[in-house]
Scaffold this active site. Structure first.
Site, mmCIF file in Angstrom:
data_model
loop_
_atom_site.group_PDB
_atom_site.id
_atom_site.type_symbol
_atom_site.label_atom_id
_atom_site.label_comp_id
_atom_site.label_asym_id
_atom_site.label_seq_id
_atom_site.Cartn_x
_atom_site.Cartn_y
_atom_site.Cartn_z
ATOM 1 N N GLY A 160 29.417 48.882 30.231
ATOM 2 C CA GLY A 160 28.155 48.518 30.606
ATOM 3 C C GLY A 160 27.493 49.181 31.795
ATOM 4 O O GLY A 160 28.236 49.544 32.594
ATOM 5 N N ASN A 161 26.293 48.845 32.196
ATOM 6 C CA ASN A 161 25.613 49.617 33.302
ATOM 7 C C ASN A 161 26.128 48.855 34.599
ATOM 8 O O ASN A 161 26.928 47.845 34.488
ATOM 9 C CB ASN A 161 24.349 49.407 33.183
ATOM 10 C CG ASN A 161 23.243 50.669 34.038
ATOM 11 O OD1 ASN A 161 24.033 51.177 35.049
ATOM 12 N ND2 ASN A 161 22.191 50.819 33.882
ATOM 13 N N ALA A 185 26.338 46.378 37.671
ATOM 14 C CA ALA A 185 25.919 45.068 37.483
ATOM 15 C C ALA A 185 25.401 44.479 36.358
ATOM 16 O O ALA A 185 24.595 43.599 36.387
ATOM 17 C CB ALA A 185 24.843 45.010 38.687
ATOM 18 N N SER A 186 25.734 44.975 35.099
ATOM 19 C CA SER A 186 25.348 44.485 34.031
ATOM 20 C C SER A 186 25.964 43.144 33.412
ATOM 21 O O SER A 186 25.667 42.243 32.747
ATOM 22 C CB SER A 186 25.723 45.278 32.620
ATOM 23 O OG SER A 186 27.079 45.551 32.544
ATOM 24 N N GLY A 187 27.065 42.690 34.302
ATOM 25 C CA GLY A 187 27.681 41.390 33.972
ATOM 26 C C GLY A 187 29.218 41.665 33.521
ATOM 27 O O GLY A 187 29.666 40.626 33.126
ATOM 28 N N LYS A 188 29.594 42.691 33.793
ATOM 29 C CA LYS A 188 31.021 43.033 33.070
ATOM 30 C C LYS A 188 32.138 42.214 33.917
ATOM 31 O O LYS A 188 32.984 41.421 33.174
ATOM 32 C CB LYS A 188 31.427 44.372 33.455
ATOM 33 C CG LYS A 188 30.631 45.533 32.744
ATOM 34 C CD LYS A 188 31.153 46.885 33.207
ATOM 35 C CE LYS A 188 31.253 47.255 34.270
ATOM 36 N NZ LYS A 188 29.632 47.095 34.872
ATOM 37 N N THR A 189 32.170 41.978 35.249
ATOM 38 C CA THR A 189 33.091 41.244 36.032
ATOM 39 C C THR A 189 32.799 39.699 35.462
ATOM 40 O O THR A 189 33.786 38.872 35.388
ATOM 41 C CB THR A 189 32.863 41.274 37.524
ATOM 42 O OG1 THR A 189 32.959 42.791 37.663
ATOM 43 C CG2 THR A 189 33.992 40.613 38.178
ATOM 44 N N THR A 190 31.760 39.095 35.368
ATOM 45 C CA THR A 190 31.463 37.918 35.215
ATOM 46 C C THR A 190 31.879 37.743 33.619
ATOM 47 O O THR A 190 32.615 36.403 33.469
ATOM 48 C CB THR A 190 29.701 37.672 34.998
ATOM 49 O OG1 THR A 190 29.295 38.066 36.356
ATOM 50 C CG2 THR A 190 29.416 36.199 35.028
ATOM 51 N N GLU A 230 37.947 46.547 37.336
ATOM 52 C CA GLU A 230 37.933 48.017 37.726
ATOM 53 C C GLU A 230 38.591 48.037 39.145
ATOM 54 O O GLU A 230 38.582 47.015 39.952
ATOM 55 C CB GLU A 230 36.626 48.550 37.727
ATOM 56 C CG GLU A 230 35.846 49.156 36.688
ATOM 57 C CD GLU A 230 34.488 49.481 37.142
ATOM 58 O OE1 GLU A 230 33.979 48.893 37.962
ATOM 59 O OE2 GLU A 230 34.059 50.600 36.628
ATOM 60 N N ARG A 247 35.438 48.644 31.749
ATOM 61 C CA ARG A 247 35.191 50.108 31.684
ATOM 62 C C ARG A 247 36.695 50.648 31.220
ATOM 63 O O ARG A 247 37.623 50.100 30.700
ATOM 64 C CB ARG A 247 34.771 50.683 32.687
ATOM 65 C CG ARG A 247 33.281 50.449 33.105
ATOM 66 C CD ARG A 247 32.557 51.330 33.789
ATOM 67 N NE ARG A 247 31.145 51.173 33.981
ATOM 68 C CZ ARG A 247 30.582 50.656 35.157
ATOM 69 N NH1 ARG A 247 31.475 50.816 36.307
ATOM 70 N NH2 ARG A 247 29.440 50.315 35.203
HETATM 71 N N1 LIG Z 1 23.681 36.703 33.209
HETATM 72 C C1 LIG Z 1 23.296 36.616 34.482
HETATM 73 N N2 LIG Z 1 22.324 36.382 34.818
HETATM 74 C C2 LIG Z 1 22.104 36.417 36.070
HETATM 75 N N3 LIG Z 1 22.699 36.985 37.114
HETATM 76 C C3 LIG Z 1 24.225 37.669 36.639
HETATM 77 C C4 LIG Z 1 24.559 37.323 35.295
HETATM 78 N N4 LIG Z 1 25.572 37.866 35.053
HETATM 79 C C5 LIG Z 1 26.047 38.261 36.412
HETATM 80 N N5 LIG Z 1 24.978 37.906 37.420
HETATM 81 C C6 LIG Z 1 25.316 38.406 38.629
HETATM 82 O O1 LIG Z 1 24.795 39.796 38.496
HETATM 83 C C7 LIG Z 1 25.589 40.331 39.680
HETATM 84 C C8 LIG Z 1 26.500 41.448 39.028
HETATM 85 O O2 LIG Z 1 27.400 40.891 37.941
HETATM 86 P P1 LIG Z 1 28.760 41.516 37.774
HETATM 87 O O3 LIG Z 1 29.627 40.424 37.012
HETATM 88 O O4 LIG Z 1 29.466 41.735 39.301
HETATM 89 O O5 LIG Z 1 28.277 42.706 36.970
HETATM 90 P P2 LIG Z 1 29.327 44.168 36.971
HETATM 91 O O6 LIG Z 1 30.939 43.768 36.761
HETATM 92 O O7 LIG Z 1 29.038 44.725 35.530
HETATM 93 O O8 LIG Z 1 29.020 44.957 37.847
HETATM 94 C C9 LIG Z 1 26.467 39.219 40.215
HETATM 95 O O9 LIG Z 1 26.018 38.916 41.555
HETATM 96 C C10 LIG Z 1 26.542 38.380 39.192
HETATM 97 O O10 LIG Z 1 26.576 37.003 39.923
HETATM 98 N N1 LIG Z 2 33.607 56.472 37.083
HETATM 99 C C1 LIG Z 2 32.792 55.526 37.961
HETATM 100 C C2 LIG Z 2 32.720 54.299 37.983
HETATM 101 C C3 LIG Z 2 32.033 53.590 38.532
HETATM 102 N N2 LIG Z 2 31.419 54.043 39.649
HETATM 103 C C4 LIG Z 2 30.640 53.214 40.590
HETATM 104 C C5 LIG Z 2 29.459 52.505 40.273
HETATM 105 C C6 LIG Z 2 29.377 51.265 40.811
HETATM 106 O O1 LIG Z 2 28.667 51.447 42.082
HETATM 107 C C7 LIG Z 2 30.849 50.818 41.092
HETATM 108 C C8 LIG Z 2 31.207 50.065 40.094
HETATM 109 O O2 LIG Z 2 30.764 48.920 39.931
HETATM 110 P P1 LIG Z 2 30.473 47.884 38.658
HETATM 111 O O3 LIG Z 2 29.691 48.758 37.773
HETATM 112 O O4 LIG Z 2 31.671 47.561 38.128
HETATM 113 O O5 LIG Z 2 29.597 47.065 39.293
HETATM 114 O O6 LIG Z 2 31.650 52.110 40.852
HETATM 115 C C9 LIG Z 2 31.553 55.316 39.669
HETATM 116 O O7 LIG Z 2 30.581 56.080 40.498
HETATM 117 N N3 LIG Z 2 32.051 55.957 38.904
#
Ligand SMILES: Nc1ncnc2c1ncn2[C@@H]1O[C@H](COP(=O)(O)OP(=O)(O)O)[C@@H](O)[C@H]1O
Ligand SMILES: Nc1ccn([C@H]2C[C@H](O)[C@@H](COP(=O)(O)O)O2)c(=O)n1
Length: 256
Positions: A52-53, A55-60, A76, A129
């Site tokens: 996913g993009n 900050a799409s919520g992957k870690t969550t 990651e 990822r």
């Molecule tokens: N469903 C959701 N609604 C609102 N905020 C969320 C949601 N899921 C995650 N977040 C918040 O959005 C941010 C990015 O989430 P994160 O899980 O770190 O995304 P990713 O790992 O894809 O980059 C974090 O601050 C997290 O707490």
């Molecule tokens: N191949 C990649 C993978 C990740 N990144 C960058 C993009 C984000 O800034 C960060 C990973 O964050 P996440 O999406 O997990 O919140 O690392 C990149 O540039 N190249």
């Protein structure tokens, strides 16, 4: 719940079928049978990649599943990308992608390979990822936007092709957290990672389009496994509910 159009196209050749092959032999361009490098125990493990993009919520999502026994979570290795022997290739890449894109992506490729090959004991390995999205999304984005010189792209591509031809990197299921770029922009600002403060909405839009081309339209690069699409613009409570709904499908991905 949606299954990507790639479901049928790739159903015949995902990880399980590769595992069923008599050996880890591959046939190269010269029709010579060679062996792929295989990690011991790979035949039994189920591998799920969360894509996913930014900050799409992957870690969550991974945090949620980390409470389940029998699943090993591999996030990651972003701490490495922010600090390799005192250098911060992630930060450098955002400051000057033309100069440092190759540096970051070479290191990402190495560290994602380490993730794929990690020795895990649980029957299900859930990764944030993959080496595939590193190449098909981030390297492609740098190159297509004119921010990576052709020679850097060629060298990275040679490395990627060698790795994926010679090393067995099975994936049983891709879970695609499908968000709008606007949602990611909001969440990115909320998360406030120092290096990412320079990321404009347009960057997230490009990364979004590349994900859609790869996993939904299936028009760009090979999809290495069936795709489960989870709409991910919803609030946290609804997201957790969706994860629960899909739990069985995710945990039994190797039967797909
Ligand atoms: N469903 C959701 N609604 C609102 N905020 C969320 C949601 N899921 C995650 N977040 C918040 O959005 C941010 C990015 O989430 P994160 O899980 O770190 O995304 P990713 O790992 O894809 O980059 C974090 O601050 C997290 O707490
Ligand atoms: N191949 C990649 C993978 C990740 N990144 C960058 C993009 C984000 O800034 C960060 C990973 O964050 P996440 O999406 O997990 O919140 O690392 C990149 O540039 N190249």
């Amino acid at each position: 719940q949606t299954l990507c159009g790639s479901w049928r196209r790739w159903r015949k050749s995902p990880a399980r079928n590769q595992r069923r092959a008599l050996s880890n032999n591959i046939i190269n361009n010269n029709n010579i049978i060679t062996e792929k490098l295989v990690r011991n125990g790979d035949n039994k493990k189920t591998v799920v990649c969360i894509e996913g993009n930014i900050a799409s919520g992957k870690t969550t999502c991974l945090e949620y599943f980390s409470k389940t026994s029998n699943i090993e979570i591999l996030t990651e290795p972003i701490s490495k990308w922010r600090n390799v022997r005192g250098h911060n290739p992630l930060g450098l890449m955002y400051q000057d992608p033309r100069r440092w894109g190759i540096t970051l992506q070479t290191y990402v490729q190495l560290t994602m390979l380490e993730r794929h090959l990690a020795a895990t004991s649980a029957p299900v390995m859930m990764m944030e990822r993959s080496i595939f999205s590193a190449k098909y999304i981030f390297v492609e984005n740098l190159f297509q936007s004119g921010k990576m010189p052709e020679v850097d792209y060629a060298v990275l591509s040679e490395w990627f092709d060698w790795i994926t031809t010679n090393i067995f990197l099975p994936v049983d299921l891709i879970v695609y957290l499908q968000t709008s770029p606007q949602t990611c922009h909001e969440r990115l600002k909320q998360r406030c990672r120092e290096e990412e403060k320079v990321i404009p909405l347009e960057y997230l839009e490009s990364i979004h389009q590349l994900h859609e081309d790869w996993l939904i339209r299936c028009t760009s690069s090979p999809v290495p496994a069936p795709v489960l699409v989870i709409p991910a613009d919803h609030d946290l409570q609804k997201m957790l509910h969706q994860y629960e709904e899909h739990r069985d499908k995710i945990l039994t991905a190797s039967n797909l």
